[in-house]
Design a protein around this motif. Structure first.
Motif, mmCIF file in Angstrom:
data_model
loop_
_atom_site.group_PDB
_atom_site.id
_atom_site.type_symbol
_atom_site.label_atom_id
_atom_site.label_comp_id
_atom_site.label_asym_id
_atom_site.label_seq_id
_atom_site.Cartn_x
_atom_site.Cartn_y
_atom_site.Cartn_z
ATOM 1 N N ASN A 161 0.691 -1.321 0.144
ATOM 2 C CA ASN A 161 0.173 0.047 0.062
ATOM 3 C C ASN A 161 0.747 1.123 0.038
ATOM 4 O OD1 ASN A 161 -1.581 2.269 0.935
ATOM 5 N ND2 ASN A 161 -3.115 0.829 1.442
ATOM 6 N N THR A 162 1.451 1.670 1.047
ATOM 7 C CA THR A 162 1.929 2.821 1.199
ATOM 8 C C THR A 162 3.285 3.005 0.519
ATOM 9 O OG1 THR A 162 3.145 2.005 3.181
ATOM 10 C CG2 THR A 162 1.399 3.403 3.401
ATOM 11 N N ALA A 165 2.064 3.622 -3.083
ATOM 12 C CA ALA A 165 1.363 4.795 -3.317
ATOM 13 C C ALA A 165 2.412 6.001 -3.346
ATOM 14 C CB ALA A 165 0.390 5.113 -2.197
ATOM 15 N N CYS A 188 -6.629 6.940 -4.569
ATOM 16 C CA CYS A 188 -7.622 6.386 -3.588
ATOM 17 C C CYS A 188 -8.742 5.898 -4.394
ATOM 18 C CB CYS A 188 -8.147 7.528 -2.572
ATOM 19 S SG CYS A 188 -6.718 7.684 -1.027
ATOM 20 N N THR A 191 -8.448 2.820 -6.486
ATOM 21 C CA THR A 191 -8.443 1.601 -5.671
ATOM 22 C C THR A 191 -10.097 1.501 -5.169
ATOM 23 O OG1 THR A 191 -6.139 2.498 -4.990
ATOM 24 C CG2 THR A 191 -7.320 1.007 -3.743
ATOM 25 N N ILE A 364 -1.361 -2.558 -5.250
ATOM 26 C CA ILE A 364 -2.328 -2.074 -4.033
ATOM 27 C C ILE A 364 -3.568 -2.840 -4.366
ATOM 28 C CG2 ILE A 364 -3.711 -0.122 -3.571
ATOM 29 C CD1 ILE A 364 -1.670 1.883 -4.591
ATOM 30 N N VAL A 395 -3.739 4.570 1.290
ATOM 31 C CA VAL A 395 -3.279 4.851 -0.001
ATOM 32 C C VAL A 395 -2.770 6.489 0.126
ATOM 33 C CG1 VAL A 395 -3.776 5.154 -2.523
ATOM 34 C CG2 VAL A 395 -4.501 3.035 -1.104
ATOM 35 N N SER A 399 1.084 8.233 0.188
ATOM 36 C CA SER A 399 1.419 9.130 -1.003
ATOM 37 C C SER A 399 2.372 10.448 -0.564
ATOM 38 C CB SER A 399 0.148 9.831 -1.805
ATOM 39 O OG SER A 399 -0.656 8.671 -2.211
#
Length: 449
Positions: A161-162, A165, A188, A191, A364, A395, A399
């Motif tokens: 995820n992170t 992103a 976001c 997703t 993701i 997410v 970013s």
């Protein structure tokens, strides 16, 4: 944040020390020998991925499960992760990363087999499986199964995820001056549009996205290597030499020890192909397949494409580019990647941008499914929607987060997932061999369970 990052750096170094390297590579080598080199069946495995088996039990096709697994594995680890390994461990890290993929084919095979062997069907007819079920049903280690599920649910916010992103936001800002906040909001929304539809929606999108993005990226890398042709052979020799030599690599590279090359190469190799981590079996358990070995072969082909092909191409592109252009800097993996690809006229920067955007977004999607299944195992299906909402919010947070903190967190969670999964593979190796003998070695791949 600096204090937390320092702590995670220390923890990551501890988790990825010699014990983990020995456990991971030892499992890869042990299963390779125990299963009589399943790598030799890779072409048979690739053929099985495109065969439909609609009458078999499962939620998605074998190709759909592989596409989802590849979507989760083909991410920043293939681009930024490889560059990070080179920046921290020297060019020799590329060989260690590649070897992790070659021998990891056996481990991914074993994971896929156990996923089908110990999967369960819910009252609604949905298939659930993965290392937590193998640990509980195969070994009776309920406590270890719970730990694995917890680590998986947390790891999804790092590796799946992170990190992804952050990569999307970084490339959008550096290439097109788009604010990370705008990028985070857009990703976001995209997703949410996919994952709220469940595994079938994820598999359908990944089935369309993965082949296109992988083919485009591979062809682009081949073109870059053609442009860098005079430096290709020197790059190969340097990679092989630096993997086992404590000497400075020279030519613009940082100095490195064998331990550093192995540590960062293996860590990024696992980050990329996830062989031994236990994530891919979670979606493999949902596949429509006649027996455990058919899906085991399909799962093993994912490591081949991810690391043996894509990571190797990325590593050769970066090392050959650094040899050709010694002025390339080594601030971090993202900077090294961007500098190496930007040296190639016309296609370099667009290829990197397309690769990072598509690879990261697909990861993701795939990892959301992994996290959901872990939460469902721990708390039941009623918690899945809440997990999806938190995942979508993460997410955006990813970013705008600090990249070093994100990578260190991801490395820690990867290791904590891998340990219980690798133990299950070692202690259940007799079951894996029995099923392999029954269906593969005796030529009964078409038989039902």
């Amino acid at each position: 944040m600096d204090g937390l990052n320092d702590f995670l750096t220390e923890l990551s170094g501890l988790l990825w020390g010699w014990p983990m390297i020995i456990l991971l590579l030892g499992t890869h080598l042990f299963l390779t020998i125990r299963l009589k080199f399943p790598q030799r069946h890779i072409w048979k495995a690739i053929k099985l991925t495109v065969r439909k088996d609609p009458d078999a039990t499962g939620d998605v096709s074998q190709f759909g499960s592989l596409a989802t697994a590849l979507a989760a594995t083909i991410g920043t680890g293939n681009i930024v992760g490889v560059a990070t390994a080179i920046a921290l461990g020297g060019p020799g890290a590329v060989l260690w990363c590649w070897l992790t993929g070659v021998f990891g084919i056996s481990t991914k095979y074993a994971e896929g087999l156990l996923a089908i062997k110990y999967r369960v069907k819910t009252e609604s007819g949905k298939m659930l499986g993965g290392p937590m079920y193998a640990l509980e049903k195969g070994l009776g280690w309920k406590w270890m199964a719970v730990l694995f599920a917890i680590f998986t649910a947390l790891a999804a916010f790092g590796i799946g995820n992170t990190v992804q992103a952050n990569a999307i936001a970084t490339v959008a800002q550096e290439s097109y001056q788009i604010s990370p906040y705008l990028t985070g909001a857009f990703v976001c929304i995209m997703t949410a549009a996919v994952i709220l539809g469940g595994v079938k929606s994820i598999a359908r999108v990944c089935g369309m996205l993965v082949p296109v993005m992988a083919l485009f990226y591979v062809l682009g890398c081949i073109y870059i290597l053609w442009v860098n042709a005079p430096y290709l052979w020197p790059a190969i020799k340097l990679i092989c030499h630096a993997a086992f030599s404590p000497e400075a690599a020279g030519g613009g590279f940082v100095g490195s020890t064998v331990m550093m090359a192995a540590r960062f190469g293996i860590a990024r190799g696992l980050f990329s192909n996830e062989s031994g981590m236990g994530s891919a079996p979670i979606v493999a358990a949902a596949a429509q397949t006649r027996n455990p070995v058919r899906q085991a072969l399909v799962s093993s082909s994912g490591t081949f494409w991810d690391t043996v092909v894509i990571c190797a191409l990325t590593g050769l592109v970066i090392v050959s580019s650094v040899i050709a252009y010694p002025d390339i800097t080594f601030d971090n993996g993202a900077t090294l990647t961007k500098a190496a690809f930007s040296k190639i006229p016309v296609v370099g920067t667009p290829l990197l941008t397309f690769g990072l955007l598509t690879f990261s977004f697909s990861t993701i999607l795939g990892w959301c499914y992994y996290g959901e299944r872990a939460v469902e195992y721990l708390k039941g299906k009623n918690w899945v929607i809440a997990y999806r909402i938190v995942y979508i919010v993460a997410v955006f947070i990813g970013s705008v987060m600090n990249l070093a903190l994100v990578w260190n967190l991801a490395d820690c969670m990867n290791a904590l997932m891998a340990i219980p999964n690798l133990l299950s593979l070692l202690f259940l190796n007799g079951v894996i061999v029995h099923e392999t003998r029954k269906y593969l070695w005796r030529g009964r791949l078409d038989e039902e369970m």
